[in-house]
Write a protein that holds these residues in place. Structure first.
Motif, short mmCIF file in Angstrom:
data_model
loop_
_atom_site.label_atom_id
_atom_site.label_comp_id
_atom_site.label_asym_id
_atom_site.label_seq_id
_atom_site.Cartn_x
_atom_site.Cartn_y
_atom_site.Cartn_z
N ASP A 23 0.82 -1.22 0.00
CA ASP A 23 0.00 0.00 0.00
C ASP A 23 0.85 1.27 0.00
O ASP A 23 0.39 2.36 0.31
CB ASP A 23 -0.96 0.02 1.19
N LEU A 24 2.13 1.10 -0.38
CA LEU A 24 3.08 2.22 -0.41
C LEU A 24 3.23 2.72 -1.83
O LEU A 24 3.37 1.93 -2.77
CB LEU A 24 4.43 1.74 0.14
N ARG B 279 1.13 6.19 1.94
CA ARG B 279 0.82 4.82 2.35
C ARG B 279 -0.66 4.75 2.66
O ARG B 279 -1.17 5.52 3.47
CB ARG B 279 1.65 4.39 3.56
N ILE C 167 6.92 5.41 8.02
CA ILE C 167 6.04 4.62 7.13
C ILE C 167 5.37 3.44 7.84
O ILE C 167 4.57 2.74 7.23
CB ILE C 167 6.78 4.12 5.87
#
Length: 226
Positions: free
Chosen positions: A134-135, A146, A204
Motif C-alpha cells: 500500500d506504499l 501509504r 512509514i
C-alpha cells in the motif's frame, strides 16, 4: 559543468578550484555562506560543494535554503566533523554526499562524477511512480503515500526508500545501501544507515498495522509485506 565552491579557507578553496579546472569543470568560489547563497540563487550550477562551518551563514542552513529553491541540484558537504550525528545532520539538511577533511582530490572527483551521473539519469528517467503493497512513491512530485495518506520524508529518507522500492523482497546489506544510496564506501565505525532505517520505519510504519521494513540479523534489511 559549472560548480560552486563555498569554503572559507582560501587554501582549501583554491586547491579544489585548481583540481576542478584541470578536469575541465568551471568552478566559482565563495568564501562565506551569504555569498554562496546569492550565487546559488542567481546562477544554475550543476553541483555545489560547501563547508559546514562558514562565516555569515552556516553550511547546514545554506543547504536547507538551496534545497527549497533548487531541489535537484547535487550538494557535497566538506567538513572536519565526522561523527555519525554530524553525518546525519548533514544529510538531513539535504546534502547528497559528505566528505570529511582532510580528503584527497581524487576522492572528491569520484564523488562529483557519481553525483552528476546520477542526476542526469534522474532527469531523463521514465516511469514516475513506484509502488509496493500500500506504499506509493511519485518520483516527479516527490510525494510518498501509504494507504492514501501522505508521508513527509527528508531527501535522504526519500532516496533510501526509493532504492528499497526498486529492490523489494531482497535483502540489502549496509554496504550495498551505502554504495547505491549514499554512493560512498560504508564506514563500519558509524551506524548512520541504521539511524536512517529507523527514521524511515517511524514514518512509514508507526501509524499502520503492517510492518514493511524488516531486519535480517547480520545481513541487512528487506522491504517485505508480512
Amino acid at each position: 559543468m559549472k560548480i560552486l565552491i563555498i569554503e572559507d579557507d582560501p587554501r582549501v578553496a583554491e586547491l579544489i578550484q585548481r583540481g576542478l579546472e584541470e578536469q575541465g569543470f568551471i568552478p566559482t568560489l565563495a568564501y562565506d555562506g551569504l555569498s554562496g547563497k546569492k550565487l546559488a540563487q542567481q546562477i544554475d550550477y550543476d553541483l555545489i560543494i560547501t563547508d559546514i562551518i562558514l562565516p555569515k551563514l552556516d553550511g547546514l542552513d545554506l543547504c536547507k535554503f538551496i534545497r527549497q529553491i533548487k531541489p535537484n541540484i547535487p550538494i557535497i558537504m566538506l567538513t572536519a566533523l565526522g561523527t555519525t550525528d554530524d553525518k546525519v545532520e548533514g544529510f538531513d539538511a539535504g546534502a547528497d554526499d559528505y566528505l570529511v577533511k582532510p580528503f584527497e582530490m581524487r576522492e572528491l572527483l569520484v564523488r562529483i562524477r557519481a553525483l552528476l551521473k546520477r542526476n542526469n539519469k534522474t532527469a531523463t528517467g521514465t516511469g514516475n511512480v513506484l509502488t509496493y503493497a500500500d506504499l506509493e512513491m511519485n518520483l516527479h512530485t516527490k510525494i510518498v503515500k501509504r494507504n492514501g495518506i501522505e508521508i513527509s520524508l527528508t531527501p535522504k529518507e526519500f532516496n533510501l526508500l526509493e532504492y528499497m522500492l526498486r529492490n523489494p523482497e531482497r535483502v540489502l546489506s549496509r554496504v550495498e545501501i551505502a554504495e547505491k544510496v549514499w554512493e560512498t564506501n560504508f564506514d563500519t565505525g558509524t551506524n548512520f544507515i541504521d539511524v536512517y532505517i529507523n527514521y524511515l520505519r517511524k514514518k512509514i510504519e508507526k501509524e499502520f498495522d503492517k510492518k514493511l521494513i524488516h531486519t535480517k540479523s547480520g545481513m541487512g534489511f528487506i522491504l517485505k509485506s508480512g
